[in-house]
Design an enzyme around this catalytic site. Structure first.
Site, PDB file in Angstrom:
ATOM      1  N   ASN A  57      -5.577  -4.945  -5.822  1.00  0.00           N
ATOM      2  CA  ASN A  57      -7.043  -4.479  -5.304  1.00  0.00           C
ATOM      3  C   ASN A  57      -6.902  -2.891  -5.086  1.00  0.00           C
ATOM      4  O   ASN A  57      -8.220  -2.303  -4.765  1.00  0.00           O
ATOM      5  CB  ASN A  57      -7.488  -5.179  -4.022  1.00  0.00           C
ATOM      6  CG  ASN A  57      -8.189  -4.111  -3.048  1.00  0.00           C
ATOM      7  OD1 ASN A  57      -9.693  -4.426  -3.112  1.00  0.00           O
ATOM      8  ND2 ASN A  57      -7.957  -3.840  -2.162  1.00  0.00           N
ATOM      9  N   ASP A  67       0.960  -1.005   0.145  1.00  0.00           N
ATOM     10  CA  ASP A  67      -0.192   0.188  -0.484  1.00  0.00           C
ATOM     11  C   ASP A  67       0.660   1.974   0.072  1.00  0.00           C
ATOM     12  O   ASP A  67       2.362   1.007   0.178  1.00  0.00           O
ATOM     13  CB  ASP A  67      -1.159   0.227   0.923  1.00  0.00           C
ATOM     14  CG  ASP A  67      -2.303   0.980   0.969  1.00  0.00           C
ATOM     15  OD1 ASP A  67      -2.114   1.639   1.159  1.00  0.00           O
ATOM     16  OD2 ASP A  67      -3.210   0.335   1.011  1.00  0.00           O
ATOM     17  N   LYS A  81     -13.151   0.400 -14.199  1.00  0.00           N
ATOM     18  CA  LYS A  81     -13.274  -0.594 -13.774  1.00  0.00           C
ATOM     19  C   LYS A  81     -14.021  -1.135 -14.304  1.00  0.00           C
ATOM     20  O   LYS A  81     -13.839  -3.018 -15.536  1.00  0.00           O
ATOM     21  CB  LYS A  81     -14.470  -0.437 -12.883  1.00  0.00           C
ATOM     22  CG  LYS A  81     -14.162   0.218 -11.641  1.00  0.00           C
ATOM     23  CD  LYS A  81     -13.403  -0.526 -10.873  1.00  0.00           C
ATOM     24  CE  LYS A  81     -12.513  -0.132  -9.584  1.00  0.00           C
ATOM     25  NZ  LYS A  81     -11.459  -0.707  -8.515  1.00  0.00           N
ATOM     26  N   TYR A 119     -14.339   6.201 -13.303  1.00  0.00           N
ATOM     27  CA  TYR A 119     -14.608   5.117 -13.095  1.00  0.00           C
ATOM     28  C   TYR A 119     -15.313   3.929 -13.282  1.00  0.00           C
ATOM     29  O   TYR A 119     -13.999   3.273 -13.312  1.00  0.00           O
ATOM     30  CB  TYR A 119     -15.510   5.853 -11.387  1.00  0.00           C
ATOM     31  CG  TYR A 119     -14.912   4.785 -10.438  1.00  0.00           C
ATOM     32  CD1 TYR A 119     -13.558   4.477  -9.521  1.00  0.00           C
ATOM     33  CD2 TYR A 119     -15.924   3.849  -9.609  1.00  0.00           C
ATOM     34  CE1 TYR A 119     -13.886   3.462  -8.199  1.00  0.00           C
ATOM     35  CE2 TYR A 119     -16.117   2.523  -8.718  1.00  0.00           C
ATOM     36  CZ  TYR A 119     -14.560   2.487  -7.899  1.00  0.00           C
ATOM     37  OH  TYR A 119     -15.278   2.071  -7.224  1.00  0.00           O
TER      38      TYR A 119
HETATM   39  N1  LIG Z   1     -15.963   0.294  -0.688  1.00  0.00           N
HETATM   40  C1  LIG Z   1     -16.593   0.096  -1.469  1.00  0.00           C
HETATM   41  O1  LIG Z   1     -17.476   0.407  -2.009  1.00  0.00           O
HETATM   42  C2  LIG Z   1     -16.120  -0.871  -2.788  1.00  0.00           C
HETATM   43  C3  LIG Z   1     -17.029  -0.770  -4.339  1.00  0.00           C
HETATM   44  C4  LIG Z   1     -16.251  -1.865  -5.573  1.00  0.00           C
HETATM   45  C5  LIG Z   1     -15.122  -1.303  -5.806  1.00  0.00           C
HETATM   46  N2  LIG Z   1     -14.381  -0.588  -5.083  1.00  0.00           N
HETATM   47  C6  LIG Z   1     -13.258  -1.024  -4.756  1.00  0.00           C
HETATM   48  O2  LIG Z   1     -12.638  -1.346  -4.127  1.00  0.00           O
HETATM   49  C7  LIG Z   1     -11.088  -1.453  -3.818  1.00  0.00           C
HETATM   50  C8  LIG Z   1     -10.224  -0.711  -2.828  1.00  0.00           C
HETATM   51  O3  LIG Z   1     -11.054   0.133  -2.631  1.00  0.00           O
HETATM   52  P1  LIG Z   1     -11.709  -0.107  -0.504  1.00  0.00           P
HETATM   53  O4  LIG Z   1     -13.744   0.471  -0.734  1.00  0.00           O
HETATM   54  O5  LIG Z   1     -11.598  -0.247   0.471  1.00  0.00           O
HETATM   55  O6  LIG Z   1     -11.340   1.865  -0.214  1.00  0.00           O
HETATM   56  P2  LIG Z   1      -9.764   2.361   0.556  1.00  0.00           P
HETATM   57  O7  LIG Z   1      -9.519   3.928   0.406  1.00  0.00           O
HETATM   58  O8  LIG Z   1     -10.622   1.765   2.289  1.00  0.00           O
HETATM   59  O9  LIG Z   1      -8.385   1.045  -0.235  1.00  0.00           O
HETATM   60  C9  LIG Z   1      -8.284   1.695  -0.760  1.00  0.00           C
HETATM   61  C10 LIG Z   1      -6.398   1.421  -0.236  1.00  0.00           C
HETATM   62  O10 LIG Z   1      -5.671   1.528  -1.592  1.00  0.00           O
HETATM   63  C11 LIG Z   1      -4.506   2.351  -1.817  1.00  0.00           C
HETATM   64  N3  LIG Z   1      -4.431   3.031  -3.015  1.00  0.00           N
HETATM   65  C12 LIG Z   1      -4.714   3.522  -3.028  1.00  0.00           C
HETATM   66  N4  LIG Z   1      -4.564   4.161  -4.266  1.00  0.00           N
HETATM   67  C13 LIG Z   1      -2.744   3.322  -4.247  1.00  0.00           C
HETATM   68  C14 LIG Z   1      -1.835   3.686  -4.942  1.00  0.00           C
HETATM   69  N5  LIG Z   1      -1.841   3.873  -6.063  1.00  0.00           N
HETATM   70  N6  LIG Z   1      -0.866   2.428  -5.457  1.00  0.00           N
HETATM   71  C15 LIG Z   1      -0.873   1.692  -3.879  1.00  0.00           C
HETATM   72  N7  LIG Z   1      -1.743   1.528  -2.816  1.00  0.00           N
HETATM   73  C16 LIG Z   1      -3.151   2.645  -3.322  1.00  0.00           C
HETATM   74  C17 LIG Z   1      -5.375   3.297  -0.166  1.00  0.00           C
HETATM   75  O11 LIG Z   1      -4.069   4.127   0.744  1.00  0.00           O
HETATM   76  C18 LIG Z   1      -5.970   1.965   0.725  1.00  0.00           C
HETATM   77  O12 LIG Z   1      -5.404   1.628   2.076  1.00  0.00           O
HETATM   78  C19 LIG Z   1     -11.071  -0.216  -5.139  1.00  0.00           C
HETATM   79  O13 LIG Z   1      -9.943  -0.554  -6.018  1.00  0.00           O
HETATM   80  C20 LIG Z   1     -11.948   0.412  -5.009  1.00  0.00           C
HETATM   81  O14 LIG Z   1     -12.265   0.721  -6.808  1.00  0.00           O
HETATM   82  C21 LIG Z   1     -14.623  -0.295  -4.150  1.00  0.00           C
END
Ligand SMILES: NC(=O)c1ccc[n+]([C@@H]2O[C@H](COP(=O)([O-])OP(=O)(O)OC[C@H]3O[C@@H](n4cnc5c(N)ncnc54)[C@H](O)[C@@H]3O)[C@@H](O)[C@H]2O)c1
Length: 262
Positions: free
Chosen positions: A96, A48, A166, A162
């Site tokens: 992720n 991360d 995606k 986005y």
């Molecule tokens: N939470 C939702 O509703 C949801 C729904 C569908 C998809 N997603 C996807 O799930 C994945 C995880 O997101 P989340 O919801 O847990 O959010 P989150 O913000 O809690 O976690 C995302 C993590 O990714 C890290 N990150 C961001 N950019 C980065 C980079 N360039 N290099 C390394 N680390 C990086 C951040 O520091 C964070 O720890 C993402 O791809 C997001 O698009 C989330």
């Protein structure tokens, strides 16, 4: 978790002896999945940008932390090298890490935000896959799960960029899935709806007004575990509140008709 605890757990666990990389593992869905993979016996490398959160998760799971910007190809290579050096190889990659965009394509377009979102959400999956393939092949195969989103299966007027990156991850999963089967590497995607993490903080008011339930992060983690321990390839598992997660059944494109041209 202590080394003894890990050893005792791993004797019966389904991912015993496996090494898993989790990008975006410091928070939200990545954090929950790192915990689930470790609970299933895997040795987990948390990657991360957020070193404090990432180290905390690595400590909880008795694994490793590696600072990594997934939008940087060399950083992805260094991450895989780290896992090979410290864990002996890689069997599972949960690609992720991701961000919401924060801009549109009209007057609100912002090049830096666009690059950041495409870099994390799409490049992060492509670069992560490119970097990890040799390590998976060296183990005789493995599993890659990319986090797409319901935004990769449906239209997203609130954040079209986005939706674009995606959808690209979904297209990659559908295309790479069959392409990697001969190498015994299974590439799949997970497509959650609104799930518990800080990414949805700006949307919480709207979600509660609409009475939209938020999916617990553990449900996403369990789905990733099902994919990793299953046998599918090229699948895109959608997750909706109140429904059993399952691979999305895409409509087949109609075949060619009888053209008036030759
Ligand atoms: N939470 C939702 O509703 C949801 C729904 C569908 C998809 N997603 C996807 O799930 C994945 C995880 O997101 P989340 O919801 O847990 O959010 P989150 O913000 O809690 O976690 C995302 C993590 O990714 C890290 N990150 C961001 N950019 C980065 C980079 N360039 N290099 C390394 N680390 C990086 C951040 O520091 C964070 O720890 C993402 O791809 C997001 O698009 C989330």
């Amino acid at each position: 978790m202590t080394a003894e605890g890990r050893a005792a757990r791993s004797m019966t666990a389904p991912l015993s002896g496996k090494v898993a990389i989790v990008t975006g593992g410091a928070s939200g869905l990545g954090r929950a999945t790192a915990l689930a993979l470790a609970e299933a016996g895997a040795e987990v490398v948390v990657a991360d940008l957020d070193a404090e959160g990432g180290r905390e998760v690595a400590d909880i799971v008795g694994g490793h932390f590696r600072a990594c910007d997934v939008s940087d190809l060399d950083a992805n290579r260094a991450l895989v090298d780290f896992a090979v050096e410290h864990c002996g190889g890689v069997d599972i990659a949960f690609l992720n890490a991701g961000v919401s965009t924060g801009c549109g394509v009209g007057d609100d377009f912002d090049l830096a935000r666009y690059r950041r979102a495409m870099g994390a959400n799409l490049d992060g999956v492509v670069f992560g896959t490119h970097a990890v393939l040799p390590a998976l092949r060296a183990r005789g195969g493995g599993s890659i799960v990319a986090t797409a989103s319901l935004a990769g299966l449906a239209s997203v007027p609130l954040d079209p960029l986005y939706g674009a990156n995606k959808h690209a991850v979904v297209g990659l999963a559908r295309s790479l899935g069959p392409a990697l089967v001969p190498d015994a590497i299974r590439f799949n995607a997970v497509c959650p709806g609104y799930a518990e993490s800080r990414i949805i903080d700006p949307l919480r008011g709207m979600l509660s007004e609409q009475g939209m339930p938020v999916i617990p992060a553990e449900v996403v983690a369990d789905t990733v575990l099902r994919i990793v321990t299953g046998d599918g390839a090229g699948e895109c598992w959608f997750i909706q509140p109140g429904r059993e997660p399952e691979p999305f059944r895409f409509r087949t494109v109609p075949g060619p008709g009888k053209p008036a041209y030759s």
